[in-house]
Scaffold this active site. Structure first.
Site, short mmCIF file in Angstrom:
data_model
loop_
_atom_site.label_atom_id
_atom_site.label_comp_id
_atom_site.label_asym_id
_atom_site.label_seq_id
_atom_site.Cartn_x
_atom_site.Cartn_y
_atom_site.Cartn_z
N ASP A 1 0.81 -1.21 0.00
CA ASP A 1 0.00 0.00 0.00
C ASP A 1 0.85 1.26 0.00
OD1 ASP A 1 -0.65 1.22 3.14
OD2 ASP A 1 0.48 -0.64 2.88
N TYR A 2 0.27 2.28 -0.62
CA TYR A 2 0.96 3.57 -0.74
C TYR A 2 0.96 4.27 0.61
CZ TYR A 2 1.06 3.29 -5.81
OH TYR A 2 1.32 2.91 -7.10
#
Length: 235
Positions: free
Chosen positions: A8-9
């Site tokens: 995930d960013y």
């Protein structure tokens, strides 16, 4: 057997805010990989980031995300259980210390008033019929949507591009890994354990390079047998 890998960013919208506004304080924080919430807290409480308490950092974090979603002093006061004047002071000191952010948001609204629409990073357009409405509530709602779309809409663009890029890479290289889920800023892949060490870092690299911003895109990676037991990993 197969394992899940979640990538995930990290703080994608704040990074986009730094990219769009070019605010030196924000850009520097991300380029040097420093704690953006501590930096904001430091600016709010007028002390070096290193001296910020965990409670103050939490306030910095709440203000950071509040700014992204156009929170009002009233909303922030409720979130932090503080008075409205206090909340207004926090918001004002954020804008005063990151002045390019103010300029960026003003520009987005000004442009929307002229064109009646707002555009995301990759060129998706959202119409804003109420941006010049005579009714304050409709107008300020449209202004908030304009700012939001520029950030959240661009974050959504980015994640969609990451989905396309990772899937294309997996197909080209004939890996068994599959993209199975997208949750907000996170992509979840299912892959044979045998591919983990080789493929997971490639997926992460792919996601971190799906667009070029003037601040680094950073992803966190976790893997596990099921989605409840994912553990942070640095392969």
């Amino acid at each position: 057997g197969d394992v899940f890998v979640s990538i995930d960013y990290s703080q994608i919208e704040l990074r986009l805010l730094a990219h769009f506004s070019q605010d030196p304080g924000l850009v520097e924080a991300f380029v040097n990989n420093t704690d953006i919430h501590a930096i904001s807290a430091g600016r709010i409480f007028k002390k070096p980031p290193a001296e910020v308490t965990s409670q103050e950092r939490t306030i910095g974090k709440t203000v950071n995300f509040g700014i992204l979603y156009g929170i009002s002093a009233h909303g922030l006061a409720e979130d932090l259980a503080i008075t409205r004047p206090q909340a207004k002071e926090y918001i004002d000191s954020f804008y005063n210390s990151f002045q390019e952010v103010t300029r960026f948001f003003d520009e987005v609204v000004q442009q929307a008033r002229v064109t009646g629409e707002v555009e995301t990073l990759l060129g998706r357009v959202r119409q804003l019929p109420d941006i010049n409405s005579g009714k304050f509530q409709l107008r300020s709602g449209a202004e908030r949507i304009a700012k939001n779309t520029r950030l959240q809409g661009s974050a959504a663009d980015l994640v969609k591009k990451a989905m396309l890029d990772t899937v294309r890479m997996l197909c080209e290289k004939n890996y068994q890994a599959r993209l199975i889920l997208q949750i907000h800023d996170e992509l979840v892949f299912s892959l044979p354990k045998t591919e983990l060490k080789q493929v997971a870092p490639m997926l992460k690299h792919c996601m971190e390079n799906c667009v070029k911003l003037n601040v680094p895109l950073v992803c966190d990676m976790a893997y596990g047998e099921n989605l409840a037991d994912l553990e942070e990993v640095d392969l």
